[in-house]
Design an enzyme around this catalytic site. Structure first.
Site, short mmCIF file in Angstrom:
data_model
loop_
_atom_site.label_atom_id
_atom_site.label_comp_id
_atom_site.label_asym_id
_atom_site.label_seq_id
_atom_site.Cartn_x
_atom_site.Cartn_y
_atom_site.Cartn_z
N GLU A 84 -5.31 -7.52 5.77
CA GLU A 84 -3.90 -7.20 5.51
C GLU A 84 -3.21 -8.35 4.78
OE1 GLU A 84 -3.27 -4.19 5.72
OE2 GLU A 84 -5.08 -3.82 6.87
N GLN A 98 0.82 -1.22 0.00
CA GLN A 98 0.00 0.00 0.00
C GLN A 98 0.85 1.27 0.00
OE1 GLN A 98 -2.78 -1.37 3.36
NE2 GLN A 98 -4.10 -0.11 2.07
N HIS A 131 -4.01 -8.16 1.18
CA HIS A 131 -3.17 -7.16 0.51
C HIS A 131 -1.80 -7.75 0.14
CE1 HIS A 131 -5.19 -3.32 0.40
NE2 HIS A 131 -5.49 -3.34 1.68
N CYS A 155 -11.31 0.25 2.83
CA CYS A 155 -9.87 0.07 2.63
C CYS A 155 -9.26 1.43 2.32
CB CYS A 155 -9.64 -0.89 1.47
SG CYS A 155 -7.90 -1.09 1.05
#
Ligand code: ZN
Length: 169
Positions: free
Chosen positions: A133, A51, A136, A90
Site C-alpha cells: 500500500e 487506486q 501505491h 494487485c
C-alpha cells in the site's frame, strides 16, 4: 458510502505520488469509508487512495484477522528487515501474480482518523500488505520490484492483454 471502480494498470493516476493530508476533515473521513467499502467489495486486503483516483496519502487494509479495517493516513515506512519471496497480486493489475521479493518485516507509522499516531508492524501478509500500500501511495506498482527480464515479460503480457492478443509463451 460508495464503491468506486478500481483504477487499473495503464491509468496514469496509479503512477502519481499522493499528497500528505494536512487536516483530517469530512472529505478525508468520506474517502476512508469509500476506500474500505471498495476494498471489501473487490474483495481485497488493502486499498490506496490513488487506486480510486484520489491523490491523497490515505490507505486502508484488513489482513483478515479479527481487528477489522485499519486506516493509514500519511503513512511512512519506518523500518524493514529480512527478505521474503511471495506470489503477490494487485487489484489494479487484475488476474496477474508474480513472485515479488520484498523485506519480510515492515514497520509503518501513520495517523488514524482522530489524528493520533499509530504504528503497525509485522511480517507475513501484514508486512507485505503494508509495503504494497505504501508503494501505491508513492506511485509505485508491484512489477517495479521484478528484475529486468521478469519486468519486461510482465509488461509484454500486460500490453498483449490490453490489445486483446493471446500470449503464446
Ligand atoms: Zn495493489
Amino acid at each position: 458510502m460508495a464503491i468506486y471502480p478500481i483504477r487499473t494498470f495503464g491509468d496514469p493516476v496509479l503512477r502519481l505520488p499522493t499528497k500528505p493530508v494536512a487536516e483530517i476533515d469530512d472529505a478525508v473521513r468520506v474517502l476512508v469509508t469509500d476506500l474500505i467499502d471498495t476494498m471489501y467489495d473487490a474483495p481485497g486486503v488493502g486499498m490506496a487512495a490513488n487506486q480510486i483516483g484520489v491523490l491523497r496519502r490515505v490507505a486502508v487494509f484488513d489482513t483478515q484477522d479479527e481487528l477489522g479495517p485499519r486506516i493509514l493516513i500519511n503513512a511512512e515506512l519506518v523500518e524493514t528487515s529480512g527478505e521474503w519471496l511471495y506470489e503477490e497480486g494487485c487489484l489494479s493489475v487484475p488476474g496477474h501474480y508474480w513472485e515479488i521479493n520484498r523485506p519480510g518485516f515492515a514497520r509503518v507509522r501513520a495517523l488514524d482518523l482522530e489524528g493520533k499516531e499509530v504504528e503497525y508492524a509485522g511480517d507475513g501478509i501484514l508486512g507485505r500488505v503494508l509495503q504494497h500500500e505504501i508503494e501505491h501511495l508513492g506511485g509505485g506498482l508491484l512489477m517495479d520490484r521484478l528484475d529486468k527480464p521478469a519486468r519486461k515479460k510482465a509488461l509484454k503480457d500486460l500490453r498483449e492483454e490490453a490489445l486483446g492478443l493471446a500470449s503464446f509463451e
